[in-house]
Design a protein around this motif. Structure first.
Motif, PDB file in Angstrom:
ATOM      1  N   ILE A  89      -0.690   2.722  -1.388  1.00 22.67           N
ATOM      2  CA  ILE A  89       0.367   3.351  -2.174  1.00 22.67           C
ATOM      3  C   ILE A  89       0.593   2.556  -3.452  1.00 22.67           C
ATOM      4  N   ALA A  90       0.803   3.260  -4.565  1.00 23.52           N
ATOM      5  CA  ALA A  90       0.991   2.585  -5.852  1.00 23.52           C
ATOM      6  C   ALA A  90       2.265   1.747  -5.880  1.00 23.52           C
ATOM      7  N   ALA A  91       3.358   2.283  -5.332  1.00 25.27           N
ATOM      8  CA  ALA A  91       4.644   1.572  -5.237  1.00 25.27           C
ATOM      9  C   ALA A  91       5.148   1.088  -6.592  1.00 25.27           C
ATOM     10  N   ASP A  92       5.009   1.917  -7.616  1.00 26.70           N
ATOM     11  CA  ASP A  92       5.519   1.564  -8.943  1.00 26.70           C
ATOM     12  C   ASP A  92       7.035   1.443  -8.917  1.00 26.70           C
ATOM     13  N   GLY A  93       7.555   0.394  -9.539  1.00 30.66           N
ATOM     14  CA  GLY A  93       8.993   0.191  -9.637  1.00 30.66           C
ATOM     15  C   GLY A  93       9.611  -0.528  -8.470  1.00 30.66           C
ATOM     16  N   LEU A  94       8.795  -0.931  -7.497  1.00 30.40           N
ATOM     17  CA  LEU A  94       9.322  -1.575  -6.302  1.00 30.40           C
ATOM     18  C   LEU A  94       9.568  -3.054  -6.562  1.00 30.40           C
ATOM     19  N   GLY A  95      10.711  -3.557  -6.100  1.00 32.40           N
ATOM     20  CA  GLY A  95      11.039  -4.961  -6.249  1.00 32.40           C
ATOM     21  C   GLY A  95      10.203  -5.837  -5.325  1.00 32.40           C
ATOM     22  N   GLU A  96      10.330  -7.142  -5.507  1.00 33.10           N
ATOM     23  CA  GLU A  96       9.559  -8.093  -4.723  1.00 33.10           C
ATOM     24  C   GLU A  96      10.291  -8.472  -3.439  1.00 33.10           C
ATOM     25  N   LYS A  97       9.591  -9.229  -2.578  1.00 38.05           N
ATOM     26  CA  LYS A  97      10.134  -9.752  -1.322  1.00 38.05           C
ATOM     27  C   LYS A  97      10.716  -8.636  -0.455  1.00 38.05           C
ATOM     28  N   ILE A  98       9.834  -7.806   0.058  1.00 40.85           N
ATOM     29  CA  ILE A  98      10.231  -6.683   0.907  1.00 40.85           C
ATOM     30  C   ILE A  98      10.582  -7.191   2.305  1.00 40.85           C
ATOM     31  N   PHE A  99      11.739  -6.754   2.816  1.00 43.45           N
ATOM     32  CA  PHE A  99      12.192  -7.146   4.145  1.00 43.45           C
ATOM     33  C   PHE A  99      12.080  -6.011   5.169  1.00 43.45           C
ATOM     34  N   GLN A 100      12.421  -4.789   4.760  1.00 44.64           N
ATOM     35  CA  GLN A 100      12.456  -3.672   5.695  1.00 44.64           C
ATOM     36  C   GLN A 100      11.945  -2.403   5.021  1.00 44.64           C
ATOM     37  N   ILE A 101      11.406  -1.501   5.854  1.00 43.46           N
ATOM     38  CA  ILE A 101      10.954  -0.181   5.402  1.00 43.46           C
ATOM     39  C   ILE A 101      11.523   0.858   6.354  1.00 43.46           C
ATOM     40  N   ALA A 102      11.971   1.992   5.819  1.00 45.08           N
ATOM     41  CA  ALA A 102      12.432   3.105   6.657  1.00 45.08           C
ATOM     42  C   ALA A 102      11.857   4.406   6.118  1.00 45.08           C
ATOM     43  N   VAL A 103      11.554   5.324   7.032  1.00 45.81           N
ATOM     44  CA  VAL A 103      10.965   6.613   6.687  1.00 45.81           C
ATOM     45  C   VAL A 103      11.888   7.721   7.174  1.00 45.81           C
ATOM     46  N   HIS A 104      12.062   8.755   6.363  1.00 45.96           N
ATOM     47  CA  HIS A 104      12.874   9.900   6.767  1.00 45.96           C
ATOM     48  C   HIS A 104      12.303  10.509   8.050  1.00 45.96           C
ATOM     49  N   PRO A 105      13.145  10.945   8.975  1.00 51.60           N
ATOM     50  CA  PRO A 105      12.635  11.447  10.259  1.00 51.60           C
ATOM     51  C   PRO A 105      11.733  12.667  10.155  1.00 51.60           C
ATOM     52  N   ASP A 106      11.917  13.494   9.118  1.00 49.15           N
ATOM     53  CA  ASP A 106      11.131  14.722   8.991  1.00 49.15           C
ATOM     54  C   ASP A 106      10.286  14.770   7.723  1.00 49.15           C
ATOM     55  N   ASP A 107      10.816  14.294   6.624  1.00 49.08           N
ATOM     56  CA  ASP A 107      10.134  14.370   5.327  1.00 49.08           C
ATOM     57  C   ASP A 107       9.351  13.084   5.090  1.00 49.08           C
ATOM     58  N   GLU A 108       8.045  13.128   5.284  1.00 52.73           N
ATOM     59  CA  GLU A 108       7.227  11.921   5.182  1.00 52.73           C
ATOM     60  C   GLU A 108       7.163  11.363   3.762  1.00 52.73           C
ATOM     61  N   SER A 109       7.559  12.132   2.758  1.00 55.13           N
ATOM     62  CA  SER A 109       7.517  11.654   1.378  1.00 55.13           C
ATOM     63  C   SER A 109       8.729  10.808   1.012  1.00 55.13           C
ATOM     64  N   LEU A 110       9.774  10.821   1.841  1.00 53.89           N
ATOM     65  CA  LEU A 110      10.977  10.028   1.592  1.00 53.89           C
ATOM     66  C   LEU A 110      10.869   8.702   2.338  1.00 53.89           C
ATOM     67  N   VAL A 111      10.780   7.608   1.575  1.00 48.21           N
ATOM     68  CA  VAL A 111      10.665   6.282   2.162  1.00 48.21           C
ATOM     69  C   VAL A 111      11.564   5.327   1.387  1.00 48.21           C
ATOM     70  N   ALA A 112      12.251   4.450   2.121  1.00 52.06           N
ATOM     71  CA  ALA A 112      13.155   3.475   1.515  1.00 52.06           C
ATOM     72  C   ALA A 112      12.683   2.065   1.849  1.00 52.06           C
ATOM     73  N   VAL A 113      12.943   1.143   0.924  1.00 53.44           N
ATOM     74  CA  VAL A 113      12.553  -0.247   1.092  1.00 53.44           C
ATOM     75  C   VAL A 113      13.745  -1.137   0.760  1.00 53.44           C
ATOM     76  N   ALA A 114      14.002  -2.128   1.613  1.00 51.97           N
ATOM     77  CA  ALA A 114      15.034  -3.133   1.351  1.00 51.97           C
ATOM     78  C   ALA A 114      14.352  -4.436   0.980  1.00 51.97           C
ATOM     79  N   GLY A 115      14.832  -5.038  -0.106  1.00 50.57           N
ATOM     80  CA  GLY A 115      14.222  -6.277  -0.555  1.00 50.57           C
ATOM     81  C   GLY A 115      15.245  -7.268  -1.072  1.00 50.57           C
ATOM     82  N   ALA A 116      14.763  -8.318  -1.675  1.00 51.74           N
ATOM     83  CA  ALA A 116      15.631  -9.395  -2.143  1.00 51.74           C
ATOM     84  C   ALA A 116      16.511  -8.980  -3.312  1.00 51.74           C
TER      85      ALA A 116
END
Length: 224
Positions: A89-116
């Motif tokens: 995945i290109a992940a453009d605009g994503l911050g550094e030091k990723i701690f957690q990832i979550a995916v929408h239960p139905d829509d596979e295109s919706l993904v969230a990332v928690a970082g520093a």
């Protein structure tokens, strides 16, 4: 590591316990509520994924790979077929030091990332991310059908409900977390006012009125 509950079981990564006969690291393993043993999906003996998210019903897997393995370089990857094939995945605009990832239960295109530096959301399968939180250390990602819940630490802990329909953030009441912060969030399947949090220091609280009152159910690892 990377432990994620889905509708019929869970996905996990990391290292085996001392009495386990699983190879170290365990790669990605899947457990089902009707099965006693884990099923190895990918990278057994090769990789452990500290940050991994899986959609509760779509079972799409997103991982942060920190060391190259037989199929991946360093970076963010996803699989739509239970780990048989992987797409970088290109992940453009994503911050550094990723701690957690979550995916929408139905829509596979919706993904969230928690970082520093905060919480980032993508609506195109991780190609582009936008920051949806204030500056701070993110954690506690949890998707419902129409909202994303997350924790944020900016010197003080907070818990936020993000509605991507209107891009609004609503801060939710928390119990008194002295020198502590939200690490994980889980919500009741049908009662929107009931949810639980687990904190950095190992405590857990339950609310049945959207944070109006809280019950301490685990006090720094000790049951109440």
């Amino acid at each position: 590591m990377g432990f994620t509950v889905v509708e019929d079981g869970f996905y996990t990564s990391g290292h085996p316990g001392e009495q386990s006969d699983l190879p170290n690291p365990i790669g990605i393993q899947k457990g089902e509520v009707t099965q006693e043993d884990l099923a190895s999906l990918a990278f057994e003996g090769e990789s452990d994924f500290h940050a991994m998210g899986v959609g509760a019903r779509n079972h799409v897997i997103y991982v942060l790979n920190q060391r190259p393995n037989s199929e991946m370089e360093q970076g963010l990857y996803k699989s739509t077929d239970d780990g048989e094939t992987w797409e970088e995945i290109a992940a453009d605009g994503l911050g550094e030091k990723i701690f957690q990832i979550a995916v929408h239960p139905d829509d596979e295109s919706l993904v969230a990332v928690a970082g520093a530096t905060g919480i980032y959301l993508s609506d195109d399968g991780g190609e582009k991310f936008e920051k949806v939180s204030d500056q701070g250390q993110g954690s506690g990602l949890y998707f419902t059908e129409d909202k994303l819940y997350y924790g944020l630490y900016t010197g003080e802990p907070s818990m936020v409900e993000y509605n991507w329909a209107d891009q609004s953030n609503k801060e939710l009441p928390l119990p008194d977390l002295s020198e502590d912060a939200v690490m994980y969030i889980s919500k009741h399947g049908t009662n929107e006012e009931e949810y639980a949090i687990f904190t950095i220091k190992g405590s857990s609280y339950l609310t049945e009125d959207s944070g109006g009152s809280w019950e301490l159910i685990l006090d720094q690892g000790q049951t109440k």
